[in-house]
Motif scaffolding. Structure first.
Motif, PDB file in Angstrom:
ATOM      1  N   ASP A  12       8.022  -5.501  10.766  1.00 20.38           N
ATOM      2  CA  ASP A  12       9.294  -4.852  11.066  1.00 20.38           C
ATOM      3  C   ASP A  12      10.215  -4.770   9.846  1.00 20.38           C
ATOM      4  OD1 ASP A  12       9.818  -7.532  10.795  1.00 20.38           O
ATOM      5  OD2 ASP A  12      11.084  -7.707  12.594  1.00 20.38           O
ATOM      6  N   TRP A  13       9.632  -4.854   8.651  1.00 17.04           N
ATOM      7  CA  TRP A  13      10.441  -4.759   7.428  1.00 17.04           C
ATOM      8  C   TRP A  13      11.148  -3.399   7.407  1.00 17.04           C
ATOM      9  CZ3 TRP A  13       9.073  -3.133   1.919  1.00 17.04           C
ATOM     10  CH2 TRP A  13       9.971  -3.692   0.991  1.00 17.04           C
ATOM     11  N   PRO A  14      12.484  -3.368   7.274  1.00 13.48           N
ATOM     12  CA  PRO A  14      13.204  -2.096   7.404  1.00 13.48           C
ATOM     13  C   PRO A  14      12.921  -1.091   6.299  1.00 13.48           C
ATOM     14  CG  PRO A  14      14.696  -3.862   6.744  1.00 13.48           C
ATOM     15  CD  PRO A  14      13.407  -4.514   7.116  1.00 13.48           C
ATOM     16  N   LEU A  15      12.329  -1.539   5.190  1.00 14.48           N
ATOM     17  CA  LEU A  15      12.040  -0.600   4.105  1.00 14.48           C
ATOM     18  C   LEU A  15      10.637  -0.004   4.192  1.00 14.48           C
ATOM     19  CD1 LEU A  15      13.689  -2.269   0.968  1.00 14.48           C
ATOM     20  CD2 LEU A  15      14.602  -0.523   2.491  1.00 14.48           C
TER      21      LEU A  15
ATOM     22  N   ASP B 187      -0.660   4.673  -5.474  1.00 22.18           N
ATOM     23  CA  ASP B 187      -1.496   4.021  -4.465  1.00 22.18           C
ATOM     24  C   ASP B 187      -0.856   2.690  -4.061  1.00 22.18           C
ATOM     25  OD1 ASP B 187      -3.395   2.882  -2.884  1.00 22.18           O
ATOM     26  OD2 ASP B 187      -5.053   3.090  -4.303  1.00 22.18           O
ATOM     27  N   SER B 188      -0.180   2.672  -2.917  1.00 22.27           N
ATOM     28  CA  SER B 188       0.541   1.473  -2.492  1.00 22.27           C
ATOM     29  C   SER B 188      -0.385   0.342  -2.062  1.00 22.27           C
ATOM     30  CB  SER B 188       1.507   1.816  -1.346  1.00 22.27           C
ATOM     31  OG  SER B 188       0.797   2.307  -0.226  1.00 22.27           O
ATOM     32  N   ASP B 189      -1.668   0.624  -1.861  1.00 19.07           N
ATOM     33  CA  ASP B 189      -2.614  -0.449  -1.548  1.00 19.07           C
ATOM     34  C   ASP B 189      -2.713  -1.452  -2.691  1.00 19.07           C
ATOM     35  OD1 ASP B 189      -3.171   0.557   0.932  1.00 19.07           O
ATOM     36  OD2 ASP B 189      -5.093   1.470   0.386  1.00 19.07           O
ATOM     37  N   LEU B 190      -2.272  -1.075  -3.866  1.00 21.69           N
ATOM     38  CA  LEU B 190      -2.333  -1.959  -5.031  1.00 21.69           C
ATOM     39  C   LEU B 190      -1.271  -3.059  -4.992  1.00 21.69           C
ATOM     40  CD1 LEU B 190      -2.722   0.791  -7.785  1.00 21.69           C
ATOM     41  CD2 LEU B 190      -4.505  -0.806  -7.059  1.00 21.69           C
ATOM     42  N   TRP B 191      -0.299  -2.954  -4.123  1.00 18.38           N
ATOM     43  CA  TRP B 191       0.859  -3.860  -4.152  1.00 18.38           C
ATOM     44  C   TRP B 191       0.422  -5.308  -3.941  1.00 18.38           C
ATOM     45  CZ3 TRP B 191       5.695  -3.582  -0.461  1.00 18.38           C
ATOM     46  CH2 TRP B 191       6.780  -4.199  -1.096  1.00 18.38           C
ATOM     47  N   ASN B 192       0.892  -6.187  -4.796  1.00 15.34           N
ATOM     48  CA  ASN B 192       0.532  -7.601  -4.723  1.00 15.34           C
ATOM     49  C   ASN B 192       1.461  -8.407  -3.813  1.00 15.34           C
ATOM     50  OD1 ASN B 192       2.886  -7.847  -6.295  1.00 15.34           O
ATOM     51  ND2 ASN B 192       1.719  -7.983  -8.222  1.00 15.34           N
TER      52      ASN B 192
ATOM     53  N   GLY C 173       7.661   4.521  -5.028  1.00 11.97           N
ATOM     54  CA  GLY C 173       7.618   3.729  -6.223  1.00 11.97           C
ATOM     55  C   GLY C 173       6.287   3.994  -6.883  1.00 11.97           C
ATOM     56  N   ARG C 174       5.998   3.156  -7.845  1.00 11.82           N
ATOM     57  CA  ARG C 174       4.711   3.168  -8.531  1.00 11.82           C
ATOM     58  C   ARG C 174       4.172   1.740  -8.523  1.00 11.82           C
ATOM     59  NH1 ARG C 174       6.135   7.709  -8.048  1.00 11.82           N
ATOM     60  NH2 ARG C 174       6.062   9.428  -9.555  1.00 11.82           N
TER      61      ARG C 174
ATOM     62  N   MET D 286      10.273   3.642   3.627  1.00 14.82           N
ATOM     63  CA  MET D 286      10.470   4.066   2.241  1.00 14.82           C
ATOM     64  C   MET D 286       9.359   3.555   1.329  1.00 14.82           C
ATOM     65  SD  MET D 286      13.274   5.827   2.370  1.00 14.82           S
ATOM     66  CE  MET D 286      13.659   5.978   0.629  1.00 14.82           C
ATOM     67  N   ILE D 287       8.836   2.366   1.626  1.00 15.38           N
ATOM     68  CA  ILE D 287       7.817   1.730   0.775  1.00 15.38           C
ATOM     69  C   ILE D 287       6.702   1.271   1.706  1.00 15.38           C
ATOM     70  CG2 ILE D 287       7.397   0.071  -1.081  1.00 15.38           C
ATOM     71  CD1 ILE D 287      10.440  -0.315  -1.257  1.00 15.38           C
ATOM     72  N   GLY D 288       5.978   2.202   2.262  1.00 10.58           N
ATOM     73  CA  GLY D 288       5.022   1.862   3.302  1.00 10.58           C
ATOM     74  C   GLY D 288       3.612   1.690   2.787  1.00 10.58           C
TER      75      GLY D 288
END
Length: 409
Positions: A80-83, A67-72, A289-290, A86-88
């Motif tokens: 416009d981050w190019p990654l 769950d990428s919503d967890l990212w701090n 990722g995780r 891959m890490i959206g």
């Protein structure tokens, strides 16, 4: 004051082109099984290098969530981050789905791919491989990566998914731009998305015997957005890594003396080369990722809640704690992490599709161009500058010119 033990490593640059295995060894020496890294824009993350630690992360989806919503770090990420491809941010795809819903979606994908007839799949792969080689065989030299390996997987996948053959080149360009994570990445992602939605609209009107139609017909209750996102994930995961599997395996067979004696007739050695590549030169190097659901410890490191944890598949494959004879032929040992692990690993039917395409592509090329040889030295070969996927920028070869199959009929 920073030291090698505390200084984060930039996840990018020329080291991933020249010798990532040595870079991973240095990171393991300086940081242990889990290393601090920074991504483009000085965004922090953790890279898991240890085999046991990677097994722990991929085997515990409750603690290490998709769950990428967890990212701090979201407040630091520009639009416009190019990654981002891959890490959206959390998308309606299987990549970011957790729990029972993920298991249901994985089953839908597996059922759709299991319905692909293996003989039909190999037939498509052989036909497209022959067509590509027909355009090369009279030249006496070519770039196997750019003129063959990078075109074949998508040709086959497009056919079994339901795309027309004419859409293939545009999808190849879009996919490569998106995966490389540099300029053009977001445009590539948009092109792929628009193509998928157009495909689903056409198949809703006129279903066919293809993967897209089977997923639309599934009664599990998934939305159009979910089906489109899953098809995009399957296309990306099935194309570029398979192309690199072909290229990396042929590079090994053309440059390693262990394969030289059997290259001309080399069907029996193709499987050995492909298996060794998955251990030593795996196309999928690192995966994002995780995200941790709470503060925890991993490999002696304190990982904060919401930290991004990257899966170092290539580094874990070479972990000296489990690979005491790294570099030796691995035979039938399939304990590599090249297809991931845990509930988010590549579905087994998708692995089978990739293996059929890659093996067929290599075998057809060796059959059609039996005296193929490297044009230049192995030291001159270069890799793409991607920390995510490892593949050659080019694989130049020479061979005796022969007529196309169509000309001999």
């Amino acid at each position: 004051m920073t030291t090698p033990e505390t200084r984060p490593v930039y996840l990018g640059g020329p080291r991933f082109q020249s010798d990532p295995a040595e870079l991973y060894r240095e990171m393991r020496r300086d940081h242990g099984a889990v290393a601090p890294v920074v991504l483009d824009g000085d965004v922090p993350a953790w890279l898991v290098l240890g085999y046991r630690e990677l097994h722990q992360v991929t085997g515990d989806p409750q603690l290490f969530s998709r769950d990428s919503d967890l990212w701090n770090q979201w407040d630091r990420i520009p639009a416009d981050w190019p990654l981002l491809p891959m890490i959206g941010r959390k998308q309606p795809s299987i990549l970011y789905t957790t729990g029972e819903r993920h298991r249901e979606r994985a089953a839908v994908i597996s059922e759709a791919l299991e319905s692909v007839d293996p003989f039909e799949l190999r037939g498509h792969a052989e036909r497209f491989a022959d067509e590509l080689i027909d355009g090369l065989c009279g030249k006496g030299s070519c770039d196997i990566v750019g003129e063959y390996a990078m075109l074949l997987p998508l040709r086959v996948l497009a056919r079994i998914y339901g795309f027309s053959d004419e859409q293939g080149p545009g999808l190849v360009t879009a996919m490569n731009d998106m995966i490389n994570g540099r300029e053009g990445a977001l445009d590539g992602q948009r092109h792929l998305g628009e193509s998928m939605y157009a495909l689903l609209a056409a198949k809703a009107e006129a279903p066919g015997h293809d993967v897209a139609s089977r997923m639309l017909a599934n009664t599990a209750g998934f939305t159009l957005d979910e089906v489109a996102q899953d098809l995009m994930v399957m296309m990306a995961a099935g194309h570029q890594p398979t192309a690199d599997w072909i290229g990396n395996s042929l590079r090994l067979m053309l440059t390693d003396d262990r394969f030289a004696a059997s290259l001309a007739g080399g069907r029996h050695s193709v499987g050995e080369a492909m298996n060794e590549v998955l251990w030593e030169d795996t196309p999928t190097q690192n995966v994002a990722g995780r995200w941790t659901t709470r503060d925890t410890k991993l490999g002696g490191r304190t990982i904060a809640r919401g930290d991004l944890v990257l899966l170092g598949l290539a580094a874990a494959n070479g972990d000296p704690h489990v690979r005491t004879e790294a570099g030796a032929l691995t035979g039938g040992n399939n304990a590599f992490f090249s297809f991931g692990h845990g509930e988010h690993r590549c579905p087994f039917p998708a692995q089978e599709v990739a293996e059929v395409i890659a093996r067929t592509g290599i075998e057809v090329l060796l059959d059609r161009l039996p005296d193929v040889d490297l044009d230049g030295s192995a030291a001159e070969l270069t890799r793409r500058p991607s920390p995510w996927l490892r593949g050659l920028t080019a694989l130049p070869v020479t061979y005796t010119p022969t007529p196309a199959l169509g000309a001999s009929r």
